[in-house]
Design a protein around this motif. Structure first.
Motif, PDB file in Angstrom:
ATOM      1  N   GLU A 280       0.714  -1.393   0.047  1.00 44.14           N
ATOM      2  CA  GLU A 280       0.305   0.062  -0.018  1.00 44.14           C
ATOM      3  C   GLU A 280       0.824   1.633   0.410  1.00 44.14           C
ATOM      4  O   GLU A 280       1.438   1.284   1.390  1.00 44.14           O
ATOM      5  CB  GLU A 280      -1.154   0.338   1.457  1.00 44.14           C
ATOM      6  CG  GLU A 280      -1.947   0.900   0.895  1.00 44.14           C
ATOM      7  CD  GLU A 280      -2.733   1.265   2.121  1.00 44.14           C
ATOM      8  OE1 GLU A 280      -3.714   2.046   2.149  1.00 44.14           O
ATOM      9  OE2 GLU A 280      -3.424   0.009   2.814  1.00 44.14           O
ATOM     10  N   PRO A 281       0.740   1.779  -0.902  1.00 43.76           N
ATOM     11  CA  PRO A 281       1.755   2.713  -1.616  1.00 43.76           C
ATOM     12  C   PRO A 281       1.794   4.107  -0.127  1.00 43.76           C
ATOM     13  O   PRO A 281       2.475   5.157   0.211  1.00 43.76           O
ATOM     14  CB  PRO A 281       1.824   3.924  -2.512  1.00 43.76           C
ATOM     15  CG  PRO A 281       1.290   2.263  -3.285  1.00 43.76           C
ATOM     16  CD  PRO A 281       0.830   1.086  -2.608  1.00 43.76           C
ATOM     17  N   ARG A 282       0.280   3.984  -0.763  1.00 41.50           N
ATOM     18  CA  ARG A 282      -0.289   5.363   0.505  1.00 41.50           C
ATOM     19  C   ARG A 282       0.296   5.417   1.646  1.00 41.50           C
ATOM     20  O   ARG A 282       0.448   6.966   2.263  1.00 41.50           O
ATOM     21  CB  ARG A 282      -1.923   5.476   0.551  1.00 41.50           C
ATOM     22  CG  ARG A 282      -2.536   6.633   1.638  1.00 41.50           C
ATOM     23  CD  ARG A 282      -1.874   8.095   0.673  1.00 41.50           C
ATOM     24  NE  ARG A 282      -2.661   8.896   1.854  1.00 41.50           N
ATOM     25  CZ  ARG A 282      -2.332  10.403   1.774  1.00 41.50           C
ATOM     26  NH1 ARG A 282      -1.002  10.065   1.245  1.00 41.50           N
ATOM     27  NH2 ARG A 282      -2.544  11.125   2.226  1.00 41.50           N
ATOM     28  N   LEU A 283       0.142   4.148   2.346  1.00 38.93           N
ATOM     29  CA  LEU A 283       1.030   4.352   4.409  1.00 38.93           C
ATOM     30  C   LEU A 283       2.711   4.374   3.990  1.00 38.93           C
ATOM     31  O   LEU A 283       2.818   5.028   4.447  1.00 38.93           O
ATOM     32  CB  LEU A 283       1.108   2.576   4.645  1.00 38.93           C
ATOM     33  CG  LEU A 283      -0.925   2.081   4.621  1.00 38.93           C
ATOM     34  CD1 LEU A 283      -0.062   0.508   5.285  1.00 38.93           C
ATOM     35  CD2 LEU A 283      -1.327   3.091   6.016  1.00 38.93           C
ATOM     36  N   ALA A 284       2.946   4.521   3.101  1.00 34.76           N
ATOM     37  CA  ALA A 284       4.893   4.989   2.962  1.00 34.76           C
ATOM     38  C   ALA A 284       4.551   6.559   2.243  1.00 34.76           C
ATOM     39  O   ALA A 284       5.177   7.345   3.744  1.00 34.76           O
ATOM     40  CB  ALA A 284       5.185   4.479   1.786  1.00 34.76           C
ATOM     41  N   GLU A 285       2.974   7.313   2.037  1.00 34.65           N
ATOM     42  CA  GLU A 285       3.389   8.223   1.874  1.00 34.65           C
ATOM     43  C   GLU A 285       3.317   9.145   3.393  1.00 34.65           C
ATOM     44  O   GLU A 285       3.687  10.098   3.416  1.00 34.65           O
ATOM     45  CB  GLU A 285       2.292   8.466   0.930  1.00 34.65           C
ATOM     46  CG  GLU A 285       3.096   8.890  -0.596  1.00 34.65           C
ATOM     47  CD  GLU A 285       1.525   8.337  -1.529  1.00 34.65           C
ATOM     48  OE1 GLU A 285       0.274   9.217  -1.643  1.00 34.65           O
ATOM     49  OE2 GLU A 285       1.497   8.014  -2.655  1.00 34.65           O
ATOM     50  N   LEU A 286       2.569   8.175   4.543  1.00 35.65           N
ATOM     51  CA  LEU A 286       2.215   8.914   5.339  1.00 35.65           C
ATOM     52  C   LEU A 286       2.398   8.215   6.052  1.00 35.65           C
ATOM     53  O   LEU A 286       3.185   9.475   6.783  1.00 35.65           O
ATOM     54  CB  LEU A 286       0.955   8.063   5.657  1.00 35.65           C
ATOM     55  CG  LEU A 286      -0.843   8.322   5.008  1.00 35.65           C
ATOM     56  CD1 LEU A 286      -1.671   7.319   5.332  1.00 35.65           C
ATOM     57  CD2 LEU A 286      -1.084   9.871   5.356  1.00 35.65           C
ATOM     58  N   ALA A 287       3.902   7.835   6.165  1.00 40.30           N
ATOM     59  CA  ALA A 287       4.811   7.557   6.809  1.00 40.30           C
ATOM     60  C   ALA A 287       5.448   9.052   6.846  1.00 40.30           C
ATOM     61  O   ALA A 287       6.629   9.670   7.610  1.00 40.30           O
ATOM     62  CB  ALA A 287       5.448   6.416   6.087  1.00 40.30           C
ATOM     63  N   ASP A 330      -1.409  18.196  11.957  1.00 43.99           N
ATOM     64  CA  ASP A 330      -2.858  18.380  11.274  1.00 43.99           C
ATOM     65  C   ASP A 330      -2.807  16.914  10.018  1.00 43.99           C
ATOM     66  O   ASP A 330      -3.978  17.117   9.271  1.00 43.99           O
ATOM     67  CB  ASP A 330      -3.126  20.077  11.229  1.00 43.99           C
ATOM     68  CG  ASP A 330      -3.889  20.150  12.794  1.00 43.99           C
ATOM     69  OD1 ASP A 330      -4.277  19.186  13.444  1.00 43.99           O
ATOM     70  OD2 ASP A 330      -3.655  21.464  13.209  1.00 43.99           O
ATOM     71  N   ARG A 331      -2.084  18.145   9.514  1.00 40.83           N
ATOM     72  CA  ARG A 331      -1.715  17.348   8.294  1.00 40.83           C
ATOM     73  C   ARG A 331      -1.547  15.715   8.056  1.00 40.83           C
ATOM     74  O   ARG A 331      -2.392  15.680   7.618  1.00 40.83           O
ATOM     75  CB  ARG A 331      -0.359  17.618   6.769  1.00 40.83           C
ATOM     76  CG  ARG A 331       0.162  17.332   5.736  1.00 40.83           C
ATOM     77  CD  ARG A 331       0.932  18.455   5.233  1.00 40.83           C
ATOM     78  NE  ARG A 331       1.120  17.625   4.063  1.00 40.83           N
ATOM     79  CZ  ARG A 331       1.868  18.322   2.973  1.00 40.83           C
ATOM     80  NH1 ARG A 331       2.784  19.277   2.819  1.00 40.83           N
ATOM     81  NH2 ARG A 331       2.769  18.067   1.828  1.00 40.83           N
ATOM     82  N   ALA A 332      -0.719  15.419   8.566  1.00 45.74           N
ATOM     83  CA  ALA A 332      -0.620  13.570   8.894  1.00 45.74           C
ATOM     84  C   ALA A 332      -1.787  13.305   9.520  1.00 45.74           C
ATOM     85  O   ALA A 332      -2.108  11.656   9.014  1.00 45.74           O
ATOM     86  CB  ALA A 332       0.669  13.550   9.973  1.00 45.74           C
TER      87      ALA A 332
END
Length: 350
Positions: A280-287, A330-332
Motif C-alpha cells: 500500500e504505497p499510501r501508507l509509505a506516503e503517510l509515513a 494536522d496534515r498527517a
C-alpha cells in the motif's frame, strides 16, 4: 556459576533513546517485532508536572513503562526498588538464573563503555543478560551509541546502579539529581499478541486519531492531565511562556519532548513497514508525513535546549516552531483519517 542468556540482539531506531532501545532489545528476545509493538501507538498523555529527570522517562506511564510504550500489545513492566545494592544484585541475579534478561537503571558515570565514563552523571537504562561468578563480570547490551554488548566488571555495574547521580558540574544537565537507587524493570510478555495485518493497522489508526483529536474533558482539566493535540498545544505554549523567568520550563520541555519524538519516529517506521508488507504505497506516503512531524520535534527540542541565557529572545522562534509542529500534526492526521475513511468505505461495499 555462569549464565549468558540468548539470543540477545542489537536493536535501535535512530530517533529513539535508551528507553525504547532497551524495550526493543527485550521485546526482540521474547519474539516480538520492536517496530510493530513500539511503533503502533502515537499520542500524547502528560500529567502536568510529572516529569522526572531520567533518560528513560515516558509521560503518563510511571508505573508501567513498557505498557505505555506498547499500548496495543500484551506487554507489561513494573519497577523493583531494592533496599540496597546487595538486594538489588540478588534480585537481578535471580531473574537471570530464571532465564529472563532485565532492564537496569544505571549512572553512565560509572560505566566503562559509555563516553560519559568518569565525566558526566546521567540516568540511563540498559539490558542485563548474564553474569559469570568466576570472573566477576556481567553481560550488558546497550545499543545506544557508541553501542556496546559484552562484559563489564560487576563492581562497575554495582557502582552505576547504586549511584546518587549527583550534579557534579555544568555538563550534568537533564538526567541528574535523581538517585539510581538500584532500580530494575521486570518485564512480562503475554502469550497472545495481535497479528500484524491490515485490520490491526486500521484499529491502531482509529485509536490514535481518537486520542490525538479528542477535546479535553472536565476530569482531565481538573487533574491537570494534558492529552491529545489540545493538551500538547497547552503544554508547549505554557512551557514557552514560562521560559524567560523559569529555566526549569526548558528542562521540562526537553525531557518530555524526548519520548514523544521517539514515538513519532517509530510510528512513521510502523506505517512504512505496513506499507511494504501490504503493498500500500499510501501508507509509505503517510509515513513521510509523520516523519515530518518528527523532524519538527527534533528542531524544537534542540531549540529549547540551546535557548541560552537570553531566553526571552528565543520565545518568538520557539512559538513559530510550535505552530509549524502542530500544523504538521494536522496534515498527517488528516491524511491518516482520509485513508481510514476510504478503507472503511471499500470494506463496507465489498
Amino acid at each position: 556459576m555462569r549464565v549468558e542468556l540468548g539470543p540477545v540482539g542489537y536493536w535501535r531506531h535512530e530517533l529513539s533513546h535508551c528507553l525504547h532501545t532497551t524495550a526493543g532489545v527485550l521485546l526482540d528476545f521474547h519474539g516480538l517485532d520492536p517496530v510493530q509493538a513500539l511503533g503502533a501507538g502515537w499520542g500524547f498523555d502528560y500529567p502536568a508536572g510529572d516529569v522526572r529527570r531520567e533518560e528513560y522517562y515516558f509521560p503518563g506511564a510511571a508505573e508501567d513503562l513498557f505498557g505505555g510504550l506498547a499500548p496495543f500489545h500484551d506487554v507489561r513492566s513494573r519497577w523493583h526498588e531494592p533496599a540496597g545494592a546487595r538486594e538489588g544484585w540478588e534480585q537481578v541475579r535471580a531473574a537471570l538464573v530464571a532465564g529472563t534478561p532485565v532492564a537496569v537503571a544505571a549512572d553512565n558515570f560509572h560505566l566503562p563503555f559509555r563516553p560519559a565514563h568518569r565525566d558526566v552523571h546521567t540516568n540511563h537504562l540498559m539490558v542485563l543478560y548474564g553474569f559469570d561468578d568466576t570472573t566477576g563480570d556481567v553481560f550488558v547490551a546497550d545499543p545506544v551509541p557508541p553501542a556496546f554488548q559484552g562484559t563489564i566488571p560487576l563492581a562497575a555495574l554495582e557502582a552505576a546502579r547504586d549511584s546518587g547521580n549527583p550534579v557534579h558540574h555544568d555538563r550534568d544537565l537533564f538526567f541528574t539529581a535523581n538517585p539510581i537507587a538500584n532500580r530494575w524493570l521486570e518485564v512480562r510478555i503475554g502469550p497472545e499478541q495481535p497479528a500484524f495485518d491490515p485490520d490491526f493497522v486500521d484499529r491502531v489508526t482509529a485509536a490514535n486519531l481518537r486520542g490525538l483529536r479528542a477535546e479535553p474533558d472536565a476530569a482531565d482539566v481538573a487533574a491537570g492531565r494534558l492529552r491529545g493535540l489540545a493538551g500538547l498545544r497547552s503544554f508547549l505554549v505554557e512551557a514557552v511562556d514560562r521560559l524567560p523567568g523559569d529555566p526549569a520550563a526548558g528542562d521540562e520541555a526537553f525531557v518530555v519532548i524526548g519520548p514523544v519524538l521517539a514515538v513519532t519516529g517509530l510510528h512513521a517506521e510502523f506505517l512504512r513497514a505496513a506499507g511494504r508488507r501490504f503493498g500500500e504505497p499510501r501508507l509509505a506516503e503517510l509515513a513521510r508525513e509523520v516523519d515530518r512531524v518528527a523532524h519538527h520535534w527534533s528542531a524544537l527540542r534542540i531549540a529549547v535546549a540551546t535557548a541560552g541565557p537570553d531566553r526571552a529572545a528565543a520565545v518568538p522562534a520557539l512559538l513559530r516552531r510550535t505552530s509549524a509542529l502542530l500544523d504538521a500534526y494536522d496534515r498527517a492526521l488528516d491524511g491518516l483519517q482520509a485513508r481510514l475513511d476510504r478503507r472503511r468505505a471499500a470494506l463496507s461495499g465489498a
